[in-house]
Scaffold this motif. Structure first.
Motif, PDB file in Angstrom:
ATOM      1  N   TYR A   1     109.082  -9.299-101.967  1.00  0.00           N
ATOM      2  CA  TYR A   1     110.201  -9.950-102.654  1.00  0.00           C
ATOM      3  C   TYR A   1     109.924 -11.449-102.840  1.00  0.00           C
ATOM      4  CZ  TYR A   1     114.895 -11.515-103.776  1.00  0.00           C
ATOM      5  OH  TYR A   1     115.977 -12.091-104.390  1.00  0.00           O
ATOM      6  N   VAL A   2     109.504 -12.104-101.770  1.00  0.00           N
ATOM      7  CA  VAL A   2     109.246 -13.547-101.830  1.00  0.00           C
ATOM      8  C   VAL A   2     108.098 -13.852-102.792  1.00  0.00           C
ATOM      9  CG1 VAL A   2     108.478 -15.553-100.498  1.00  0.00           C
ATOM     10  CG2 VAL A   2     110.229 -14.033 -99.559  1.00  0.00           C
TER      11      VAL A   2
ATOM     12  N   ASP B   1     106.034 -14.846-108.758  1.00  0.00           N
ATOM     13  CA  ASP B   1     105.342 -14.119-109.819  1.00  0.00           C
ATOM     14  C   ASP B   1     106.186 -14.032-111.090  1.00  0.00           C
ATOM     15  OD1 ASP B   1     103.122 -12.523-110.814  1.00  0.00           O
ATOM     16  OD2 ASP B   1     104.398 -10.756-110.539  1.00  0.00           O
ATOM     17  N   THR B   2     107.429 -13.588-110.967  1.00  0.00           N
ATOM     18  CA  THR B   2     108.260 -13.381-112.161  1.00  0.00           C
ATOM     19  C   THR B   2     109.596 -14.112-112.085  1.00  0.00           C
ATOM     20  OG1 THR B   2     109.354 -11.418-111.253  1.00  0.00           O
ATOM     21  CG2 THR B   2     107.324 -11.062-112.540  1.00  0.00           C
ATOM     22  N   GLY B   3     109.942 -14.611-110.906  1.00  0.00           N
ATOM     23  CA  GLY B   3     111.247 -15.239-110.733  1.00  0.00           C
ATOM     24  C   GLY B   3     112.357 -14.237-110.502  1.00  0.00           C
ATOM     25  N   SER B   4     112.060 -12.974-110.730  1.00  0.00           N
ATOM     26  CA  SER B   4     113.050 -11.899-110.576  1.00  0.00           C
ATOM     27  C   SER B   4     112.321 -10.658-110.048  1.00  0.00           C
ATOM     28  CB  SER B   4     113.702 -11.619-111.933  1.00  0.00           C
ATOM     29  OG  SER B   4     114.621 -10.568-111.827  1.00  0.00           O
ATOM     30  N   PRO B   5     112.084 -10.587-108.734  1.00  0.00           N
ATOM     31  CA  PRO B   5     111.216  -9.549-108.178  1.00  0.00           C
ATOM     32  C   PRO B   5     111.765  -8.128-108.173  1.00  0.00           C
ATOM     33  CG  PRO B   5     112.129 -10.894-106.428  1.00  0.00           C
ATOM     34  CD  PRO B   5     112.560 -11.512-107.719  1.00  0.00           C
TER      35      PRO B   5
ATOM     36  N   PHE C   1     110.307  -2.748-107.489  1.00  0.00           N
ATOM     37  CA  PHE C   1     109.811  -4.112-107.619  1.00  0.00           C
ATOM     38  C   PHE C   1     109.321  -4.286-109.054  1.00  0.00           C
ATOM     39  CE2 PHE C   1     109.181  -4.158-102.889  1.00  0.00           C
ATOM     40  CZ  PHE C   1     110.073  -5.186-102.654  1.00  0.00           C
ATOM     41  N   ARG C   2     109.589  -5.436-109.614  1.00  0.00           N
ATOM     42  CA  ARG C   2     109.191  -5.726-110.989  1.00  0.00           C
ATOM     43  C   ARG C   2     107.670  -5.850-111.062  1.00  0.00           C
ATOM     44  NH1 ARG C   2     112.063  -7.337-115.102  1.00  0.00           N
ATOM     45  NH2 ARG C   2     113.869  -7.892-113.823  1.00  0.00           N
ATOM     46  N   THR C   3     107.076  -5.177-112.043  1.00  0.00           N
ATOM     47  CA  THR C   3     105.627  -5.252-112.250  1.00  0.00           C
ATOM     48  C   THR C   3     105.275  -5.833-113.616  1.00  0.00           C
ATOM     49  OG1 THR C   3     105.534  -2.981-113.109  1.00  0.00           O
ATOM     50  CG2 THR C   3     105.173  -3.279-110.729  1.00  0.00           C
ATOM     51  N   MET C   4     106.279  -5.980-114.461  1.00  0.00           N
ATOM     52  CA  MET C   4     106.065  -6.519-115.805  1.00  0.00           C
ATOM     53  C   MET C   4     106.886  -7.784-115.979  1.00  0.00           C
ATOM     54  SD  MET C   4     106.112  -3.149-118.187  1.00  0.00           S
ATOM     55  CE  MET C   4     105.074  -1.745-117.853  1.00  0.00           C
TER      56      MET C   4
ATOM     57  N   SER D   1     101.915  -6.915-120.546  1.00  0.00           N
ATOM     58  CA  SER D   1     103.200  -7.196-119.899  1.00  0.00           C
ATOM     59  C   SER D   1     103.106  -7.174-118.379  1.00  0.00           C
ATOM     60  CB  SER D   1     104.235  -6.150-120.326  1.00  0.00           C
ATOM     61  OG  SER D   1     104.413  -6.163-121.707  1.00  0.00           O
ATOM     62  N   ILE D   2     102.060  -6.539-117.853  1.00  0.00           N
ATOM     63  CA  ILE D   2     101.924  -6.399-116.399  1.00  0.00           C
ATOM     64  C   ILE D   2     101.419  -7.710-115.803  1.00  0.00           C
ATOM     65  CG2 ILE D   2     100.777  -5.151-114.523  1.00  0.00           C
ATOM     66  CD1 ILE D   2     100.603  -2.732-116.406  1.00  0.00           C
ATOM     67  N   THR D   3     102.131  -8.194-114.803  1.00  0.00           N
ATOM     68  CA  THR D   3     101.730  -9.434-114.128  1.00  0.00           C
ATOM     69  C   THR D   3     100.585  -9.142-113.155  1.00  0.00           C
ATOM     70  OG1 THR D   3     103.269  -9.165-112.284  1.00  0.00           O
ATOM     71  CG2 THR D   3     104.125 -10.265-114.266  1.00  0.00           C
ATOM     72  N   LYS D   4      99.928 -10.201-112.670  1.00  0.00           N
ATOM     73  CA  LYS D   4      98.845  -9.995-111.695  1.00  0.00           C
ATOM     74  C   LYS D   4      99.372  -9.304-110.446  1.00  0.00           C
ATOM     75  CE  LYS D   4      95.835 -13.706-113.177  1.00  0.00           C
ATOM     76  NZ  LYS D   4      95.135 -14.911-112.838  1.00  0.00           N
ATOM     77  N   MET D   5     100.489  -9.787-109.931  1.00  0.00           N
ATOM     78  CA  MET D   5     101.115  -9.156-108.770  1.00  0.00           C
ATOM     79  C   MET D   5     101.543  -7.729-109.113  1.00  0.00           C
ATOM     80  SD  MET D   5     102.138  -9.410-105.680  1.00  0.00           S
ATOM     81  CE  MET D   5     103.362  -8.823-104.538  1.00  0.00           C
TER      82      MET D   5
END
Length: 183
Positions: A25-26, A31-35, A54-57, A73-77
């Motif tokens: 979460y932290v 990563d996205t500001g909105s996990p 958990f948000r992946t995009m 759209s997929i973030t590194k995390m």
């Protein structure tokens, strides 16, 4: 019996996994500001429920099935979370609440009309949706609705204590690649 196991395992998973959930979460905040990602999905008997992951995009990604979304759209995390399937951990809350089971057909979106039609015809919505199942460990995702619905129906008909644990263990050891996304 399987519902009892769902309750016990999801509770234990949430309690024991709390530190991992907190760390993800932290990191997700950076990563996205909105996990946390929440989305309405089709549940048992076609009743809507809110799925938690958990948000992946990235936050501005359109609300479509994963196989229709772009890998850009997929973030590194998010890539790490998808690969390790850690993005699914918050769904233990859905299992505990009774919206889902650990094992069952993956819940789809209401705009996936072809999949809804195929699943409805085979009685798939009589079961609680799940975090994993026969389709997931065999790399069958929502991009092939007919095969997915047939596989889900087969799993529901034959689900027993042995296969319940088999699907969970195969998922935990990494069998299945998760939902595909467009390159």
């Amino acid at each position: 019996m399987l519902r009892f196991l769902d309750i016990v395992f999801s509770f234990i998973g949430l309690v024991c996994g709390a530190p991992v959930l907190l760390v993800i979460y932290v990191i997700g905040l950076f990563d996205t500001g909105s996990p946390v990602f929440k989305q309405e999905r089709v549940g048992r008997h076609k009743n809507p429920f809110i799925l938690v992951k958990f948000r992946t995009m990235s936050v501005d990604t359109a609300s479509v099935a994963s196989h229709l979304a772009s890998t850009a759209s997929i973030t590194k995390m998010g890539g790490f979370l998808r690969k390790t399937k850690l993005d699914e951990l918050p769904q233990l809350w859905n299992v505990l609440k009774g919206d889902m089971s650990l094992v069952g057909p993956r819940p789809n979106l209401f705009n996936q009309l072809e999949l809804i039609q195929e699943r409805e015809a085979l009685g798939v919505y009589s079961a609680r949706p799940g975090i994993t199942g026969l389709a997931q460990i065999n790399d069958i995702d929502m991009s092939i609705p007919k095969l997915l619905a047939e596989t889900d129906a087969k799993m529901i008909r034959s689900l027993n204590l042995k296969s319940y644990f088999e699907y969970i263990l195969k998922t935990l050891v990494g069998q299945g690649s998760g939902d595909r996304v467009i390159k």
